[in-house]
Design a protein around this motif. Structure first.
Motif, mmCIF file in Angstrom:
data_model
loop_
_atom_site.group_PDB
_atom_site.id
_atom_site.type_symbol
_atom_site.label_atom_id
_atom_site.label_comp_id
_atom_site.label_asym_id
_atom_site.label_seq_id
_atom_site.Cartn_x
_atom_site.Cartn_y
_atom_site.Cartn_z
ATOM 1 N N LEU A 1 5.772 40.121 -3.924
ATOM 2 C CA LEU A 1 4.353 39.819 -3.696
ATOM 3 C C LEU A 1 3.460 40.729 -4.543
ATOM 4 C CD1 LEU A 1 1.872 38.711 -2.144
ATOM 5 C CD2 LEU A 1 2.370 40.382 -0.352
ATOM 6 N N ALA A 2 3.748 42.031 -4.523
ATOM 7 C CA ALA A 2 2.936 42.983 -5.281
ATOM 8 C C ALA A 2 2.963 42.625 -6.766
ATOM 9 C CB ALA A 2 3.461 44.400 -5.049
ATOM 10 N N ASN A 3 4.117 42.219 -7.244
ATOM 11 C CA ASN A 3 4.283 41.809 -8.640
ATOM 12 C C ASN A 3 3.360 40.624 -8.969
ATOM 13 O OD1 ASN A 3 5.905 41.767 -11.192
ATOM 14 N ND2 ASN A 3 6.542 39.783 -10.406
ATOM 15 N N THR A 4 3.291 39.658 -8.065
ATOM 16 C CA THR A 4 2.406 38.503 -8.279
ATOM 17 C C THR A 4 0.950 38.950 -8.366
ATOM 18 O OG1 THR A 4 3.915 37.080 -7.064
ATOM 19 C CG2 THR A 4 1.669 36.276 -7.284
ATOM 20 N N LEU A 5 0.547 39.839 -7.485
ATOM 21 C CA LEU A 5 -0.851 40.292 -7.473
ATOM 22 C C LEU A 5 -1.196 41.062 -8.745
ATOM 23 C CD1 LEU A 5 -1.031 41.356 -3.716
ATOM 24 C CD2 LEU A 5 -2.116 39.360 -4.776
ATOM 25 N N VAL A 6 -0.261 41.916 -9.182
ATOM 26 C CA VAL A 6 -0.494 42.695 -10.406
ATOM 27 C C VAL A 6 -0.656 41.752 -11.595
ATOM 28 C CG1 VAL A 6 0.691 44.213 -12.051
ATOM 29 C CG2 VAL A 6 0.559 44.843 -9.647
ATOM 30 N N ARG A 7 0.175 40.725 -11.635
ATOM 31 C CA ARG A 7 0.101 39.781 -12.759
ATOM 32 C C ARG A 7 -1.203 38.993 -12.748
ATOM 33 N NH1 ARG A 7 4.475 38.034 -15.446
ATOM 34 N NH2 ARG A 7 4.331 35.866 -14.835
ATOM 35 N N GLN A 8 -1.863 38.936 -11.597
ATOM 36 C CA GLN A 8 -3.172 38.272 -11.520
ATOM 37 C C GLN A 8 -4.311 39.294 -11.645
ATOM 38 O OE1 GLN A 8 -3.291 34.884 -11.482
ATOM 39 N NE2 GLN A 8 -1.081 35.111 -11.653
ATOM 40 N N GLY A 9 -3.978 40.509 -12.063
ATOM 41 C CA GLY A 9 -5.026 41.477 -12.383
ATOM 42 C C GLY A 9 -5.469 42.394 -11.255
ATOM 43 N N ARG B 1 -4.775 45.758 -9.247
ATOM 44 C CA ARG B 1 -3.949 46.965 -9.149
ATOM 45 C C ARG B 1 -3.384 47.007 -7.733
ATOM 46 N NH1 ARG B 1 -7.883 51.632 -10.314
ATOM 47 N NH2 ARG B 1 -9.171 50.179 -9.170
ATOM 48 N N THR B 2 -2.083 47.219 -7.638
ATOM 49 C CA THR B 2 -1.432 47.068 -6.327
ATOM 50 C C THR B 2 -0.502 48.232 -6.026
ATOM 51 O OG1 THR B 2 -1.499 44.666 -6.635
ATOM 52 C CG2 THR B 2 -0.044 45.477 -4.917
ATOM 53 N N VAL B 3 -0.609 48.722 -4.812
ATOM 54 C CA VAL B 3 0.268 49.781 -4.321
ATOM 55 C C VAL B 3 1.088 49.205 -3.178
ATOM 56 C CG1 VAL B 3 0.239 51.916 -2.965
ATOM 57 C CG2 VAL B 3 -1.185 51.729 -5.016
ATOM 58 N N GLN B 4 2.374 49.553 -3.146
ATOM 59 C CA GLN B 4 3.226 49.136 -2.023
ATOM 60 C C GLN B 4 3.583 50.363 -1.200
ATOM 61 O OE1 GLN B 4 6.623 46.724 -3.056
ATOM 62 N NE2 GLN B 4 7.820 47.515 -1.341
ATOM 63 N N LEU B 5 3.356 50.268 0.102
ATOM 64 C CA LEU B 5 3.697 51.376 1.001
ATOM 65 C C LEU B 5 4.873 50.956 1.866
ATOM 66 C CD1 LEU B 5 0.061 52.231 2.177
ATOM 67 C CD2 LEU B 5 1.378 53.368 0.378
ATOM 68 N N PHE B 6 5.776 51.889 2.153
ATOM 69 C CA PHE B 6 6.904 51.591 3.036
ATOM 70 C C PHE B 6 6.499 51.973 4.446
ATOM 71 C CE2 PHE B 6 8.585 52.097 -1.215
ATOM 72 C CZ PHE B 6 9.290 50.911 -1.345
ATOM 73 N N GLY B 7 5.941 51.010 5.171
ATOM 74 C CA GLY B 7 5.342 51.278 6.481
ATOM 75 C C GLY B 7 3.955 51.866 6.277
ATOM 76 N N PRO B 8 3.146 51.923 7.358
ATOM 77 C CA PRO B 8 1.831 52.547 7.222
ATOM 78 C C PRO B 8 2.015 53.990 6.750
ATOM 79 C CG PRO B 8 2.081 51.470 9.358
ATOM 80 C CD PRO B 8 3.431 51.461 8.710
ATOM 81 N N PRO B 9 1.108 54.506 5.910
ATOM 82 C CA PRO B 9 1.326 55.843 5.347
ATOM 83 C C PRO B 9 1.240 56.927 6.403
ATOM 84 C CG PRO B 9 -0.836 55.004 4.769
ATOM 85 C CD PRO B 9 -0.123 53.883 5.450
ATOM 86 N N VAL C 1 10.469 40.854 -10.174
ATOM 87 C CA VAL C 1 10.961 42.238 -10.165
ATOM 88 C C VAL C 1 10.216 43.088 -11.211
ATOM 89 C CG1 VAL C 1 13.006 43.688 -9.993
ATOM 90 C CG2 VAL C 1 13.242 41.207 -9.834
ATOM 91 N N PRO C 2 9.341 43.960 -10.743
ATOM 92 C CA PRO C 2 8.626 44.847 -11.661
ATOM 93 C C PRO C 2 9.239 46.249 -11.697
ATOM 94 C CG PRO C 2 7.542 44.867 -9.526
ATOM 95 C CD PRO C 2 8.789 44.012 -9.379
ATOM 96 N N TRP C 3 8.923 47.029 -12.731
ATOM 97 C CA TRP C 3 9.147 48.464 -12.665
ATOM 98 C C TRP C 3 8.092 49.053 -11.752
ATOM 99 C CZ3 TRP C 3 12.848 51.729 -13.251
ATOM 100 C CH2 TRP C 3 13.866 51.482 -14.167
ATOM 101 N N THR C 4 8.427 50.111 -11.067
ATOM 102 C CA THR C 4 7.463 50.780 -10.188
ATOM 103 C C THR C 4 7.638 52.289 -10.378
ATOM 104 O OG1 THR C 4 8.924 51.131 -8.278
ATOM 105 C CG2 THR C 4 7.914 48.955 -8.471
#
Ligand code: ADP
Length: 422
Positions: A18-26, A28-36, A388-391
């Motif tokens: 999902l984050a990859n799709t959003l980034v490709r649409q411009g 900036r996206t951060v993915q968190l593993f659970g609420p920070p 699949v993006p690099w992160t």
């Protein structure tokens, strides 16, 4: 910080997709593993995806985790919310898609959302509410045999209705083909009938853009990663997202690299074989591990010797008959957990030895690696292969991670990923 789109995903690699799709649409996206955790600094981004491992938890747990994620996203100022699940609608009559969607609706004081798992790029399309995987109905696609969430019906209306308190309607493809205004009118009509959920047909990316546009005013949207395709444009139209945004920039993360593969999916088996042709590799053996052999130590010593000469490959991946043999001896869950723990231990040892770039294959395997490394979040960069993006990790030590869900990526995925590592 103020974010535009707040997302909740029911598994880790799906969240990255999902984050990859959003980034490709411009965005900036951060993915968190659970609420920070309290005190964690989350970098500026237009979208945040909170990744959960809630797909197959008991519904009450999935709801509690999802509401905690929602609360954090609301606190961060998100204007719109997206609940992401698998494009094969992985769930049971108990949930968790319906119960989580309704809990999120209640918390947001809303009475309507859509459900659209379509992902045409990967062959998932919806027609008259029936979900197809390629040319097959979902219930004939192999998903009827899934060990945890067998999908024996292909009607999304029936599947979702079985999981929800409120009624489910359908916006069929004739309406979607007529454009965003007609889709919006259909939403209004279903809402007037007291329907809380609408399954929406989608056959191609153009349909997803139409549906995305029609969802501009919905507080909550639910679907697969494809459904996110049309959402960034709404923010752009409202002047909240710049036209020329470059969203996929990552800091450089120099250092040695390694590949870890715990997936036995067909795509991954081919990727392991391909990399094995030109790079040294080490195979873990579940039965030897169970017998107490120090495979983690052996793999680590071997890999550390290889590092000066280029990235090594360590894998548990095996052909179906070998997997079955290990499962027969050890039990399905035990074999899996044993190998996940071994992969996690190896990842930890590699990072301690200076490795800074890791390619990991397998959803559960990626989860185990992320957990043992204490990664709380990742910034999403350029795509390697679809989904699949690099992160790069937030916090220290900064690592570059490529987390691949089993069936994703072309045969040369590992080598391609290593070539374009940040
Ligand atoms: P995928 O994304 O392909 O589903 P996962 O990592 O999510 O990959 O799941 C694969 C599971 O199979 C993990 O639990 C992993 O430990 C397990 N596994 C990997 N190799 C073997 C093997 N040779 N025998 C038995 N189980 C294995």
């Amino acid at each position: 910080m103020t974010i535009l789109l707040g997302c909740i995903a029911d598994d880790y690699t799906g969240a990255t997709d999902l984050a990859n799709t959003l980034v490709r649409q411009g965005m900036r996206t951060v993915q968190l593993f659970g609420p920070p955790p309290p005190g964690m600094i989350v970098p500026e981004a237009e979208a945040v995806v909170v990744a959960l491992k809630s797909r197959t938890n008991p519904p009450a747990e999935a709801i509690a985790q999802s509401l905690a994620a929602l609360e954090w996203l609301q606190g961060a100022g998100a204007e719109q919310f997206f609940f992401k699940y698998c494009s094969t609608f992985d769930s049971t009559p108990q949930g968790n898609i319906g119960p989580v969607a309704e809990a999120l609706l209640d918390a947001l004081k809303q009475d309507f959302t859509i459900a659209c798992p379509a992902f045409p790029e990967n062959g998932r399309t919806i027609c008259y509410g029936y979900l197809f995987v390629g040319a097959q109905l979902l219930s004939e696609s192999g998903m009827q045999d899934h060990p945890l969430t067998p999908m024996t019906d292909s009607s999304l209306v029936r599947l979702l209705a079985a999981q929800t308190r409120h009624d489910v309607g359908l916006v069929d493809h004739r309406t979607v083909a007529a454009g965003p205004d007609q889709v919006k009118a259909a939403f209004a009509a279903l809402r007037a009938e007291g329907k809380y959920h609408a399954i929406v047909d989608a056959l191609n990316d153009g349909d997803l853009l139409t549906i995305g546009s029609a969802c501009a005013d919905l507080k909550l949207i639910t679907g697969g990663s494809g459904m996110a395709l049309g959402l960034p444009e709404n923010f752009r139209r409202a002047g909240k997202l710049s036209l020329d945004a470059v969203a996929d920039q990552l800091p450089a993360v120099p250092g040695p690299a390694a590949v870890l593969s715990g997936s036995c999916s067909q795509a991954t088996l081919a990727q392991v074989a391909r990399m094995g042709q030109s790079r040294p590799s080490f195979q873990l053996d579940a039965i030897k591990l169970a017998a107490g052999e120090d495979q983690v130590g052996a793999a680590l010593n071997w890999a550390i010797e290889q590092l000066p000469h280029g990235p090594p490959l360590i894998y548990a991946s095996a052909a179906p008959e070998d997997v079955r043999a290990a499962q027969d001896r050890l039990g399905r869950a035990q074999a899996g957990e044993l190998l996940e723990a071994a992969m996690a231990g190896i990842a930890k040892g590699l990072v301690a030895a200076g490795v800074r770039r890791l390619v990991v294959a397998g959803g559960e395997t990626s989860g185990a690696v992320v957990q043992v490394l204490g990664v709380t979040g990742i910034r999403i960069g350029p795509q390697i292969d679809p989904g699949v993006p690099w992160t790069t990790t937030l916090g220290q030590p900064e690592l570059a991670l490529a987390l691949k869900s089993g069936n994703f990526g072309a045969e040369d995925f590992f080598l391609k990923a290593l070539d374009c590592a940040p």
